[in-house]
Design an enzyme around this catalytic site. Structure first.
Site: not given
Length: 252
Positions: A180-181, A170
Protein backbone atom coordinates in the site's frame (compact mmCIF):
# COMPACT_ATOMS: atom_id res chain seq x y z
CA UNK A 1 2.30 8.92 -38.00
CA UNK A 2 -0.39 7.54 -35.73
CA UNK A 3 -3.38 9.84 -35.45
CA UNK A 4 -4.19 10.96 -31.91
CA UNK A 5 -7.86 10.38 -31.17
CA UNK A 6 -10.10 11.49 -28.32
CA UNK A 7 -10.21 7.86 -27.15
CA UNK A 8 -6.41 7.50 -27.10
CA UNK A 9 -6.14 10.73 -25.10
CA UNK A 10 -8.75 9.38 -22.67
CA UNK A 11 -6.82 6.13 -22.22
CA UNK A 12 -3.53 7.97 -21.70
CA UNK A 13 -5.11 10.14 -19.00
CA UNK A 14 -6.15 6.99 -17.13
CA UNK A 15 -2.78 5.26 -17.56
CA UNK A 16 -0.81 8.28 -16.32
CA UNK A 17 -3.08 9.09 -13.36
CA UNK A 18 -1.05 8.84 -10.15
CA UNK A 19 -3.72 10.09 -7.76
CA UNK A 20 -6.36 7.37 -7.92
CA UNK A 21 -6.30 4.00 -6.19
CA UNK A 22 -6.27 0.84 -8.27
CA UNK A 23 -10.01 0.16 -7.76
CA UNK A 24 -10.85 3.60 -9.12
CA UNK A 25 -8.47 3.14 -12.04
CA UNK A 26 -10.21 -0.12 -12.93
CA UNK A 27 -13.58 1.64 -12.88
CA UNK A 28 -12.27 4.22 -15.35
CA UNK A 29 -10.70 1.52 -17.50
CA UNK A 30 -13.97 -0.37 -17.55
CA UNK A 31 -15.84 2.74 -18.78
CA UNK A 32 -13.20 3.17 -21.46
CA UNK A 33 -13.27 -0.45 -22.63
CA UNK A 34 -17.07 -0.38 -22.65
CA UNK A 35 -16.90 2.49 -25.14
CA UNK A 36 -14.50 0.73 -27.54
CA UNK A 37 -15.06 -3.02 -27.15
CA UNK A 38 -16.59 -3.40 -30.62
CA UNK A 39 -13.36 -2.14 -32.18
CA UNK A 40 -11.35 -5.34 -31.73
CA UNK A 41 -7.97 -4.03 -32.85
CA UNK A 42 -8.15 -0.96 -30.61
CA UNK A 43 -9.46 -3.09 -27.76
CA UNK A 44 -6.51 -5.48 -27.99
CA UNK A 45 -3.93 -2.69 -28.22
CA UNK A 46 -5.51 -0.89 -25.28
CA UNK A 47 -5.26 -4.01 -23.10
CA UNK A 48 -1.56 -4.22 -23.94
CA UNK A 49 -1.00 -0.53 -23.13
CA UNK A 50 -2.88 -0.81 -19.84
CA UNK A 51 -0.93 -3.90 -18.82
CA UNK A 52 2.37 -2.18 -19.62
CA UNK A 53 1.53 0.92 -17.57
CA UNK A 54 -0.65 -0.40 -14.75
CA UNK A 55 -0.08 -4.15 -14.70
CA UNK A 56 1.90 -3.89 -11.45
CA UNK A 57 -1.43 -3.30 -9.66
CA UNK A 58 -2.93 -6.71 -8.85
CA UNK A 59 -6.47 -5.38 -9.26
CA UNK A 60 -5.73 -3.96 -12.73
CA UNK A 61 -3.79 -7.03 -13.79
CA UNK A 62 -6.59 -9.41 -12.78
CA UNK A 63 -9.15 -7.22 -14.56
CA UNK A 64 -7.09 -7.17 -17.77
CA UNK A 65 -6.65 -10.95 -17.63
CA UNK A 66 -10.44 -11.29 -17.52
CA UNK A 67 -10.80 -8.98 -20.52
CA UNK A 68 -8.25 -11.03 -22.46
CA UNK A 69 -10.28 -14.17 -21.79
CA UNK A 70 -13.61 -12.55 -22.71
CA UNK A 71 -12.49 -10.59 -25.77
CA UNK A 72 -13.20 -13.38 -28.26
CA UNK A 73 -16.85 -13.63 -27.21
CA UNK A 74 -18.57 -10.29 -27.79
CA UNK A 75 -21.77 -11.23 -25.94
CA UNK A 76 -19.88 -12.41 -22.85
CA UNK A 77 -17.54 -9.43 -23.00
CA UNK A 78 -20.43 -6.99 -23.30
CA UNK A 79 -22.18 -8.53 -20.30
CA UNK A 80 -19.01 -8.38 -18.18
CA UNK A 81 -18.28 -4.73 -19.04
CA UNK A 82 -21.86 -3.52 -18.57
CA UNK A 83 -22.24 -5.24 -15.20
CA UNK A 84 -18.77 -4.58 -13.78
CA UNK A 85 -19.62 -1.36 -11.90
CA UNK A 86 -22.65 -2.84 -10.14
CA UNK A 87 -20.69 -5.99 -9.28
CA UNK A 88 -17.89 -3.87 -7.84
CA UNK A 89 -20.37 -1.90 -5.73
CA UNK A 90 -21.75 -5.16 -4.36
CA UNK A 91 -18.23 -6.26 -3.42
CA UNK A 92 -17.67 -3.03 -1.48
CA UNK A 93 -20.96 -3.54 0.37
CA UNK A 94 -19.93 -7.09 1.31
CA UNK A 95 -16.58 -5.85 2.62
CA UNK A 96 -18.20 -3.10 4.68
CA UNK A 97 -20.78 -5.50 6.10
CA UNK A 98 -17.92 -7.62 7.45
CA UNK A 99 -16.07 -4.63 8.89
CA UNK A 100 -19.06 -2.81 10.39
CA UNK A 101 -19.45 -4.96 13.55
CA UNK A 102 -15.83 -4.14 14.45
CA UNK A 103 -16.12 -0.36 14.06
CA UNK A 104 -19.76 0.43 14.87
CA UNK A 105 -18.92 1.48 18.44
CA UNK A 106 -15.75 3.39 17.55
CA UNK A 107 -15.55 7.17 17.59
CA UNK A 108 -12.52 7.87 15.39
CA UNK A 109 -10.41 5.93 12.89
CA UNK A 110 -7.29 6.90 10.96
CA UNK A 111 -6.44 6.22 7.32
CA UNK A 112 -4.13 7.54 4.63
CA UNK A 113 -3.99 7.97 0.89
CA UNK A 114 -7.17 7.29 -1.08
CA UNK A 115 -9.24 4.15 -1.35
CA UNK A 116 -12.45 3.22 -3.07
CA UNK A 117 -13.27 0.83 -0.23
CA UNK A 118 -12.64 2.95 2.88
CA UNK A 119 -15.59 5.31 3.37
CA UNK A 120 -17.56 7.89 12.82
CA UNK A 121 -15.00 10.53 12.38
CA UNK A 122 -12.03 9.86 10.12
CA UNK A 123 -8.52 11.32 10.45
CA UNK A 124 -6.87 11.27 7.03
CA UNK A 125 -3.14 11.64 6.40
CA UNK A 126 -2.58 13.72 3.27
CA UNK A 127 -0.22 11.14 1.71
CA UNK A 128 2.64 13.00 0.12
CA UNK A 129 3.96 13.64 -2.49
CA UNK A 130 0.77 13.30 -4.61
CA UNK A 131 -1.61 14.25 -1.76
CA UNK A 132 -4.26 11.61 -2.49
CA UNK A 133 -5.33 11.92 1.13
CA UNK A 134 -6.64 15.40 0.38
CA UNK A 135 -8.93 13.90 -2.25
CA UNK A 136 -10.03 11.23 0.23
CA UNK A 137 -10.80 13.88 2.86
CA UNK A 138 -12.81 15.88 0.32
CA UNK A 139 -14.82 12.79 -0.71
CA UNK A 140 -15.59 11.94 2.91
CA UNK A 141 -16.60 15.51 3.70
CA UNK A 142 -18.94 15.62 0.71
CA UNK A 143 -20.49 12.37 1.96
CA UNK A 144 -21.33 14.08 5.25
CA UNK A 145 -18.66 12.32 7.32
CA UNK A 146 -16.75 14.24 9.99
CA UNK A 147 -13.13 14.32 8.79
CA UNK A 148 -9.83 15.84 9.90
CA UNK A 149 -6.94 16.19 7.42
CA UNK A 150 -3.37 16.03 8.78
CA UNK A 151 0.17 15.80 7.42
CA UNK A 152 1.73 12.33 7.34
CA UNK A 153 4.25 13.34 10.02
CA UNK A 154 1.44 14.19 12.45
CA UNK A 155 -0.04 10.70 12.69
CA UNK A 156 1.81 9.85 15.92
CA UNK A 157 0.72 13.13 17.55
CA UNK A 158 -2.97 12.31 17.17
CA UNK A 159 -2.94 8.60 17.68
CA UNK A 160 -4.18 8.72 21.27
CA UNK A 161 -7.52 9.93 19.84
CA UNK A 162 -7.88 7.01 17.44
CA UNK A 163 -9.70 3.71 18.06
CA UNK A 164 -8.28 1.91 15.01
CA UNK A 165 -6.60 2.34 11.65
CA UNK A 166 -8.30 1.27 8.42
CA UNK A 167 -6.49 1.22 5.10
CA UNK A 168 -7.01 -0.22 1.64
CA UNK A 169 -4.44 -2.26 -0.25
CA UNK A 170 -3.05 -2.01 -3.74
CA UNK A 171 -2.21 -5.70 -3.63
CA UNK A 172 -1.99 -8.66 -1.27
CA UNK A 173 1.11 -10.74 -1.90
CA UNK A 174 1.13 -14.50 -1.93
CA UNK A 175 3.00 -14.48 1.41
CA UNK A 176 0.09 -12.64 3.06
CA UNK A 177 1.82 -9.28 3.27
CA UNK A 178 0.12 -6.27 1.71
CA UNK A 179 1.38 -3.48 -0.52
CA UNK A 180 0.00 0.00 0.00
CA UNK A 181 0.97 3.66 -0.14
CA UNK A 182 4.16 4.65 1.69
CA UNK A 183 3.26 5.63 5.25
CA UNK A 184 1.07 2.58 5.75
CA UNK A 185 3.84 0.71 7.57
CA UNK A 186 4.37 3.66 9.93
CA UNK A 187 0.66 3.55 10.72
CA UNK A 188 0.87 -0.22 11.28
CA UNK A 189 3.80 0.23 13.68
CA UNK A 190 1.87 2.90 15.59
CA UNK A 191 -1.01 0.47 15.97
CA UNK A 192 1.34 -2.16 17.36
CA UNK A 193 2.89 0.32 19.81
CA UNK A 194 -0.45 1.67 21.02
CA UNK A 195 -2.20 -1.72 20.86
CA UNK A 196 -4.85 -0.52 18.40
CA UNK A 197 -6.43 -2.64 15.63
CA UNK A 198 -4.97 -2.29 12.14
CA UNK A 199 -7.58 -3.33 9.57
CA UNK A 200 -7.17 -3.76 5.82
CA UNK A 201 -10.17 -3.61 3.50
CA UNK A 202 -9.71 -4.80 -0.05
CA UNK A 203 -11.34 -6.73 -2.86
CA UNK A 204 -10.33 -10.29 -3.75
CA UNK A 205 -9.26 -8.99 -7.15
CA UNK A 206 -6.22 -7.46 -5.42
CA UNK A 207 -4.82 -10.82 -4.37
CA UNK A 208 -1.61 -11.38 -6.30
CA UNK A 209 0.36 -14.45 -7.30
CA UNK A 210 3.56 -12.46 -6.68
CA UNK A 211 5.62 -13.36 -3.61
CA UNK A 212 8.04 -10.45 -3.68
CA UNK A 213 7.49 -6.69 -3.79
CA UNK A 214 10.07 -4.47 -5.46
CA UNK A 215 9.74 -0.75 -4.67
CA UNK A 216 9.73 1.47 -7.72
CA UNK A 217 11.47 4.85 -7.74
CA UNK A 218 9.31 7.73 -8.98
CA UNK A 219 10.18 11.22 -10.22
CA UNK A 220 12.30 12.90 -7.48
CA UNK A 221 11.11 16.34 -8.60
CA UNK A 222 7.75 15.57 -7.00
CA UNK A 223 9.52 15.74 -3.64
CA UNK A 224 12.21 18.41 -4.20
CA UNK A 225 12.81 20.34 -7.40
CA UNK A 226 16.36 21.61 -6.86
CA UNK A 227 19.72 20.08 -7.72
CA UNK A 228 22.87 19.88 -5.61
CA UNK A 229 25.86 17.69 -6.36
CA UNK A 230 25.77 16.18 -2.86
CA UNK A 231 22.01 15.77 -2.51
CA UNK A 232 19.91 12.87 -3.71
CA UNK A 233 16.12 12.65 -3.46
CA UNK A 234 14.11 9.47 -2.90
CA UNK A 235 10.49 9.20 -4.04
CA UNK A 236 8.78 5.81 -3.62
CA UNK A 237 5.00 5.53 -3.68
CA UNK A 238 4.39 2.04 -2.28
CA UNK A 239 5.75 -0.17 0.48
CA UNK A 240 5.22 -3.66 1.90
CA UNK A 241 3.50 -4.17 5.25
CA UNK A 242 4.17 -7.46 7.02
CA UNK A 243 1.09 -9.56 7.80
CA UNK A 244 2.12 -9.78 11.46
CA UNK A 245 1.05 -6.14 11.87
CA UNK A 246 -2.42 -6.72 10.38
CA UNK A 247 -5.27 -7.39 12.81
CA UNK A 248 -7.60 -8.59 10.07
CA UNK A 249 -8.15 -8.34 6.32
CA UNK A 250 -11.76 -7.78 5.21
CA UNK A 251 -12.57 -8.82 1.67
CA UNK A 252 -15.47 -10.00 -0.45
Amino acid sequence: MKKTTTKSIQLNQILTNKLLGSSELVRLLNDYFLSIYKNKSEFKLSIQSAKLKLGHFADVNNYLKRLSIEQNNEISLSYFLKNYSSAQKERVEIIFAGLYPEIKNMDTVMTLSRSGTVLIKVIVCESRPKYEGRLMAESLAKAGIQVELITDAMMSLLYDRVDAAIIGADSILKNGNIVNKAGSKSLALLCKEYKKPFYVVTARSKFSTTKEFKPKKENPKEVFNKKFSNLSVANIYFEEIDKKFITKIYTD
